[in-house]
Design an enzyme around this catalytic site. Structure first.
Site, PDB file in Angstrom:
ATOM      1  N   ASN A 192       3.081   0.966   1.438  1.00 37.53           N
ATOM      2  CA  ASN A 192       3.477   2.340   1.763  1.00 37.53           C
ATOM      3  C   ASN A 192       4.969   2.539   1.511  1.00 37.53           C
ATOM      4  OD1 ASN A 192       4.194   0.622   3.938  1.00 37.53           O
ATOM      5  ND2 ASN A 192       4.428   2.399   5.267  1.00 37.53           N
TER       6      ASN A 192
ATOM      7  N   CYS B 218       7.413   2.305   3.546  1.00 36.86           N
ATOM      8  CA  CYS B 218       8.309   1.397   4.275  1.00 36.86           C
ATOM      9  C   CYS B 218       7.877  -0.064   4.200  1.00 36.86           C
ATOM     10  CB  CYS B 218       8.431   1.838   5.732  1.00 36.86           C
ATOM     11  SG  CYS B 218       9.043   3.516   5.921  1.00 36.86           S
TER      12      CYS B 218
ATOM     13  N   GLU C  25       5.374  -1.918   5.141  1.00 38.25           N
ATOM     14  CA  GLU C  25       4.702  -2.698   6.181  1.00 38.25           C
ATOM     15  C   GLU C  25       3.191  -2.480   6.214  1.00 38.25           C
ATOM     16  OE1 GLU C  25       5.069   1.184   8.454  1.00 38.25           O
ATOM     17  OE2 GLU C  25       6.044   0.149   6.792  1.00 38.25           O
TER      18      GLU C  25
END
EC number: 1.17.4.1
Length: 771
Positions: free
Chosen positions: A427, A429, A431
């Site tokens: 995604n 970010c 994670e």
């Protein structure tokens, strides 16, 4: 000189009245350091004829906030003034505020435009006496100024641009929005949120209980098809998601490279760069919820794609603007074979997915077989040294902080969704590791635990942590069922696989409260046990839900269905903190309600609200400037300030010395025990940070946002860090690269006369990213 009161009446300015109002809000603060008279005198200096009492409160709060470097209690006082001001401007009863939000009429067209949903209003009407009675407004005064201003700017609901919610109203709205008619669970969630044990993610805080209750943070997409129809249908999906405040990760490895033949038009492809320019302009155009969050996308590409070199230049500061996409984030989805070729100084073949199909659909040995087959068949577009690509990656990271690095094989090999197919991207970010395809858009709903709260009487309370995690699991499952999905493909995916993402904030704060240096053996042991507890509690709650409601639809064939948990995939034996075998037996019997559970995210905004350090990160500085939408604030590490004032070590000389050194205390004459505990990220070996990420990785079934901090990066340093993380089996090798400039900027509010001239400052006051 007069002021205008809230009721519109005029009143002469009275110094004593201003002082008295400030003094009333100083309860419980350190009166040796907090001086209401000093604040009042500065307020008087800013008064003009006809100033309103609201403006006076705002000024007093800002003045108190500027004194934060003198003592952390000034931040609390500043928040109390601001909160008290808001309380005077808003209705007290939760039910009345919700009624106003529901009855909102658009002044421009006269239409009823309810801000909260009709079901939320029905629930509040039925249970208003109970809900009104359990709200504890004093908890609003527990926010520090910076946290409160973040809430005020972006989170508290407004009518005609005027805030009508108090923080406690927002938290109760979120709790009711999630649990709906289950009022007891809503009250339980409200109390845990308002006591700051955990927080839901920003989209949940924004939208829970509202007419458009889109509460998901992350969306992962694959390009539908390598065609005009597929590209623009995918773009539409991205636009609809971004409109509703979702962050996007998009895999484009199946899009043909520049110079490739297009049979449908008998033309030649321009490759991925012109396409990404269109996506970039879409991200710029879409504004998420009135400037709350800008439209954002991370674009994932595998390094065998023959447009890789142009891709790595997309965010560079120089070069042809036609070849730049400054509003997109770039990320690499790296197979192990590439890392091996770099390590061995081997050659690397660049290919077009149209001429070498299927590479993005396989991983591990299967990828290696297909890739080397295409090499033998000479289907590549060109051959270069693998280290040429690697050097371009490192150069881009040093200049721009990106591309993000994720390891394709580790992400797939260690995923409980492996039975669904090949995972092709993460995604925004880095994670979230979830399966997506042309018919399914992966979604994740997030929450983070405030780890500092579990340090009680000098010990870490693992049992309480497990209990809070179980509440979070139940909450996130309810969100999956009631969420507003911006596109049907997202709803299909989320309800089939039911992944959730539990993260943390305040790990550094927990270590400090226990007096553990971040890189100590004690901290490293606690780091593992915290994530072991989170994973255990999440699995236990998910299994209990499966016992009642059945396992998620695609459970059969997953690792968990065969008795294999995340730590097994890392070949790690858990500690004896929890009894794992009975839990495994129960999972074999009942299954799990969720395919994935743990995903430490950046927590940038929510950590600001709760006054914690972000995610799993050490402090980047002990004094720095925070920049958010609401403005710029000087922030001091409150733990350090508290210990120094208690030990009578805090003074202007120390303050200025620390500021001159960019937030470091290592060049001061402070005691060694303090220096060890308050090392900044720049003073902790990055290999320790990476090792701690791998240690907790055995209990993280998605992945984790992990930044790399190197003050003066070089090819050799970065290469060493990346290969170390890869060798440890990390899924995310790097989120952002954080560096320091060659020379320091002018220090903020620095009194140079009070610094002894023995050290030359060459550091910056570092600010963390708002991922």
């Amino acid at each position: 000189m007069f002021v205008i009161k809230r009721n519109g009446y005029k009143e002469n300015v009275m110094f004593d009245k201003i002082t008295s109002r400030i003094r009333k809000l100083c309860y419980g603060l350190n009166t040796d350091h907090i001086d209401p008279i000093k604040i009042a005198m500065k307020v008087i200096q800013g008064i003009y004829n006809g100033v309103t009492t609201v403006e006076l409160d705002t000024l007093a709060a800002e003045i108190a906030a500027t004194c934060t470097t003198q003592h952390p209690d000034y931040a609390i006082l500043a928040a109390r003034i601001a909160v008290s001001n808001l309380h005077k401007e808003t209705k007290k009863l939760f039910s009345e505020v919700m009624e106003d939000l529901f009855n909102y009429v658009n002044p421009k067209n006269g239409k009823h435009s309810p801000i909260i949903s009709s079901i939320t209003m029905d629930i509040v009407n039925k249970y208003k006496d109970k809900l009104n009675s359990v709200i504890i407004y004093e908890r609003d005064f527990s926010y520090n100024y910076f946290g409160f201003k973040t809430l005020e700017k972006s989170y508290l609901l407004k009518i005609n641009n005027k805030i009508v919610e108090r923080p406690q109203h927002m938290l109760m709205r979120v709790a009711v929005g999630i649990h709906q008619w289950d009022i007891d669970s809503a009250i339980e969630t409200y109390n845990l949120l308002s006591e700051k044990w955990f927080t839901h993610a920003s989209p949940t805080l924004f939208n829970a209980g509202t007419s458009r209750h889109q509460m998901s943070s992350c969306f992962l997409l694959n390009m539908i098809d390598d065609s005009i129809e597929g590209i623009y249908d995918t773009l539409k999906r991205c636009a609809l998601i971004s409109k509703m405040a979702g962050g996007i990760g998009l895999s484009i490895s199946n899009i043909r490279a520049s110079g490739s033949y297009i049979s449908g038009t008998n033309g030649i492809s321009n490759g991925i760069i012109p396409m990404l320019r269109v996506y970039n302009n879409t991200a710029r155009y879409i504004d998420q919820g009135g400037n709350k969050r800008p439209g954002v996308m991370a674009i994932y590409l595998e390094p065998w794609h023959s447009d890789i070199m142009a891709f790595l230049d997309l965010k560079k500061n120089t070069g042809n603007e036609e070849h730049r996409t400054r509003d997109l984030f770039i990320a690499l989805w790296i197979p192990d074979l590439f890392m091996k070729r770099v390590k061995d100084d081997g050659e690397w073949s660049l290919m077009c997915p149209d001429e070498c199909p299927g590479l993005d659909n396989v991983w591990g040995d299967e990828f290696e077989r297909l890739y080397t087959l295409y090499e033998r068949e000479r289907r590549y577009k060109s051959i270069i040294k693998a280290r040429v690509v690697w050097k371009a990656i490192i150069e881009s990271q040093i200049e721009t902080g990106t591309p993000f690095i994720l390891y394709k094989d580790a992400c797939n090999k260690k995923s409980n969704q492996q039975n669904l197919g090949t995972i092709k991207c993460s995604n925004l970010c880095t994670e979230i590791i979830q399966y997506a395809d042309a018919n399914e858009v992966a979604v994740c709903n997030l929450a983070s635990v405030a780890l500092n709260m579990f340090v009680i009487d000098g010990r870490f309370d693992f049992l309480k942590l497990k209990d809070v995690v179980k509440v979070i699991v139940r909450n996130l499952n309810k969100i999956i069922d009631i969420n507003y999905y911006p596109i049907p493909e997202a709803e299909i995916s989320n309800k089939r696989h039911r992944p959730i993402g539990i993260g943390v904030q305040g790990l550094a704060d927990a270590f400090i409260l226990l007096n553990y240096p971040f890189d100590s053996l004690e901290a490293q042991d606690l780091n593992k046990k915290i994530f072991e507890t989170i994973y255990y509690g999440a699995l236990e709650a998910s299994c209990e839900l499966a016992e009642k409601e059945g396992p998620y639809d695609t459970y059969v064939g997953s690792y968990a269905s065969n008795g294999i948990l995340q730590y097994d995939l890392w070949n790690v034996v858990p500690s004896d903190l929890w009894n794992w075998e009975p839990l495994k037996d129960k999972i074999r019997t009942y299954g799990l309600r969720n395919s994935l559970l743990v995903a430490p995210m950046p927590t940038a905004s929510t950590a600001q609200i709760l006054g914690n350090n972000e995610s799993v990160e050490p402090y980047t500085s002990n004094i720095y400037t925070r920049r958010v939408l609401s403005g710029e604030f000087q922030v001091v590490n409150p733990h350090l300030l508290r210990v120094l004032t208690e030990r009578k070590l805090w003074n202007d000389e120390i303050k200025n010395r620390i500021m001159a050194d960019g937030g470091s205390i290592q060049n001061t004459n402070l005691p060694e025990d303090i220096k060890r505990v308050y090392k900044t990220i720049w003073e902790i070996p990055q290999k320790t940070i990476i090792k701690m990420a791998a240690d907790r990785g055995a209990f993280i079934d998605q992945s984790q946002s992990m930044n790399i901090h190197i003050a003066d990066p070089s090819y050799s340093k970065l290469t060493s860090m990346h290969f170390y993380g890869w060798s440890l089996g990390l899924k995310t090798g790097m989120y952002y690269l954080r560096t320091k400039p060659a020379s320091a900027p002018i220090q903020f509010t620095l009194d140079k006369d009070k610094i002894k001239p023995l050290v030359v400052c060459d550091s910056e006051i570092c600010t963390s990213c708002s991922g």
